[in-house]
Design an enzyme around this catalytic site. Structure first.
Site, short mmCIF file in Angstrom:
data_model
loop_
_atom_site.label_atom_id
_atom_site.label_comp_id
_atom_site.label_asym_id
_atom_site.label_seq_id
_atom_site.Cartn_x
_atom_site.Cartn_y
_atom_site.Cartn_z
N GLU A 84 0.85 -1.19 0.00
CA GLU A 84 0.00 0.00 0.00
C GLU A 84 0.88 1.24 0.00
OE1 GLU A 84 -2.13 0.82 3.74
OE2 GLU A 84 -1.43 -1.13 4.42
N CYS A 116 -3.49 -3.56 4.62
CA CYS A 116 -2.58 -4.60 5.14
C CYS A 116 -3.03 -6.00 4.75
CB CYS A 116 -2.48 -4.50 6.65
SG CYS A 116 -1.90 -2.90 7.20
N HIS A 238 -2.48 -9.83 12.26
CA HIS A 238 -1.92 -8.60 11.70
C HIS A 238 -1.55 -7.71 12.89
CE1 HIS A 238 -1.18 -4.86 9.90
NE2 HIS A 238 -2.30 -4.30 10.35
#
Ligand code: HMG
Length: 393
Positions: A84, A116, A238
């Protein structure tokens, strides 16, 4: 239930981060904040700061270089590059990496984006492609620089890093199981318009969305016939900051009415947090740097253990999936190399960090300064005729 005709998954995994970091104790002192807010409140100690001549391409090439030998160079049929922190609106960053690594020319290269989350999409697509042609392998890369405004609440959750994985049939590290649970909802918890270098974020809302999306993805994973909670030995989340992983795991335990004693909770989670605590957020790479941390820092033999993964990308998309550790995996890890890289990093003063942060993107016709440069094998040398010129040092 799915038929599982072929084991597909991660055959090699490596990661890379910048050789510079800011100790959050330095940031706390500068901002007049109690350092325990960083160490305990968000669970972070250090954050990697990219060098002048470093970007997602150089981070990625460094992550992938050590996991690819000559035979693999010829065998890779696709490169999926998740990021990103795009450096071009048109050309995929992976095409530069393809050249820097000397991969064969009969290869697909494409870039994927969804905050993400995108590396998980890349991994799943790679597994599908390998299942279709089991003689070939796919290189999956995630590479990002997490950047928020100076003096913002999010400043301490910056970082950078890249992870590279070879996806193959009969993998030697982790077999990815076919069951998966997904969740998508159009929300504005974190985003970065094209005209901005830093992300915009509704911080508290983003943490709530993370939990909501995780639980919905978990329920969908269960509906898809995934492992029961009790059959998963370790969890990787994450990690925008490591405390987020702890909070998520607590919520998942409660959701499954699992009352876990502290020791067992730590066993399920703690080893996956070690690298992120000293690297910071690496966006799309963070989940898989967490996997590397677990595999390399856990001293037990994890053969046959199931690992659960929660991938979250703001905006938002979440996915829960699982993998099973393959016998002999320890021989395929690059533990010493990764530890040495993390150990050799140089601490920055607050002034050096701000200088690096403020350093403008190189413009047309400019050589990239060697000061505060990368010690990695790849660097961005200059921009000429609006083209990025990368070198293997
Ligand atoms: P904040 O406002 O600075 O933090 O922002 P806070 O005041 O809420 O404090 C954080 C925690 O520290 C709290 O604990 C405090 O109690 C504690 P909690 O209530 O949460 O359990 N605390 C202390 N603890 C010990 N000693 C002390 C002390 N003082 C306070 N002295 C926030 C925090 C995360 C919102 C901010 O850093 C932020 O906006 N970060 C960026 C957004 C983010 O990381 N969101 C995570 C979910 S979204 C996601 O993961 C996706 C993402 O990676 C992007 C993508 O997908 O591309 C971000």
């Amino acid at each position: 239930m799915y038929a599982t005709p072929l084991a597909v998954g991660i055959d090699q995994i490596g990661f890379y981060t910048s050789n510079f970091y800011l100790d959050l104790a330095v940031l706390a002192q500068r901002n007049g904040i109690d350092v325990s807010k960083y160490h305990h409140g968000i669970g972070q100690e250090k954050m990697s700061v990219p060098a002048h001549d470093e970007d997602i391409v150089t981070l990625a090439a460094n992550a992938a270089d050590s996991i690819i030998d000559d035979a693999e160079r010829e065998n890779i049929s696709a490169v999926f590059f998740a990021t990103e922190t795009g450096i071009d609106q048109s050309k995929a960053a992976g095409v530069y990496v393809h050249r820097l690594l000397g991969l064969n020319s009969n290869c697909r290269v494409v870039e994927l984006k969804q905050a993400c989350y995108s590396c998980t999409a890349a991994l799943q697509m790679a597994c599908a492609l390998v299942a279709r042609n089991p003689k070939k392998s796919v290189l999956v890369i995630a590479s990002d620089v997490a950047r928020y405004e100076l003096d913002s609440a999010a400043e301490a959750t910056q970082g950078c890093g890249a992870v590279a994985m070879i996806i193959k049939a009969n993998p030697r590290i982790l077999q990815i199981q076919p069951q998966a649970g997904n969740y998508t909802e159009d929300v504005m918890d974190f985003w970065r318009p094209n005209y901005r270098k830093t992300a915009l974020v509704d911080g508290k809302f983003s943490t709530q969305m993370y939990i909501k999306a995780m639980l919905a993805a978990w329920d969908n994973y269960q509906a898809d016939g995934g492992f029961a909670f009790a059959d998963i030995a370790h969890f990787c989340y994450h990690l925008p900051f490591t405390r987020m992983g702890q909070k998520a795991h607590r919520s998942l335990c409660q959701h499954n009415m699992a009352s876990i004693p502290k020791d067992a909770f730590d066993t399920q989670l703690a080893d996956s947090l070690i690298y992120s605590r000293i690297i910071g957020n690496s966006y799309s790479a963070s989940l898989f740097i967490g996997l590397t941390s677990l595999l390399e820092q856990n001293t037990n033999d994890l053969t046959g253990k199931n690992i659960g993964f929660l991938s979250y990308g703001s905006g938002c998309v979440a996915e829960f999936f699982a993998g099973t550790v393959v016998a002999g995996y320890k021989d395929k890890l690059h533990t010493k190399k990764h530890e040495a890289m993390l150990h050799a990093r140089e601490p920055l003063s607050h002034t050096q960090y701000v200088d690096l942060w403020n350093y403008p993107d190189p413009q047309e016709g400019e050589e990239v300064t060697m000061q505060m440069g990368t010690t990695g094998k790849f660097k961005l040398a200059r921009i000429y005729e609006h083209k990025r010129d990368y070198l293997r040092v």
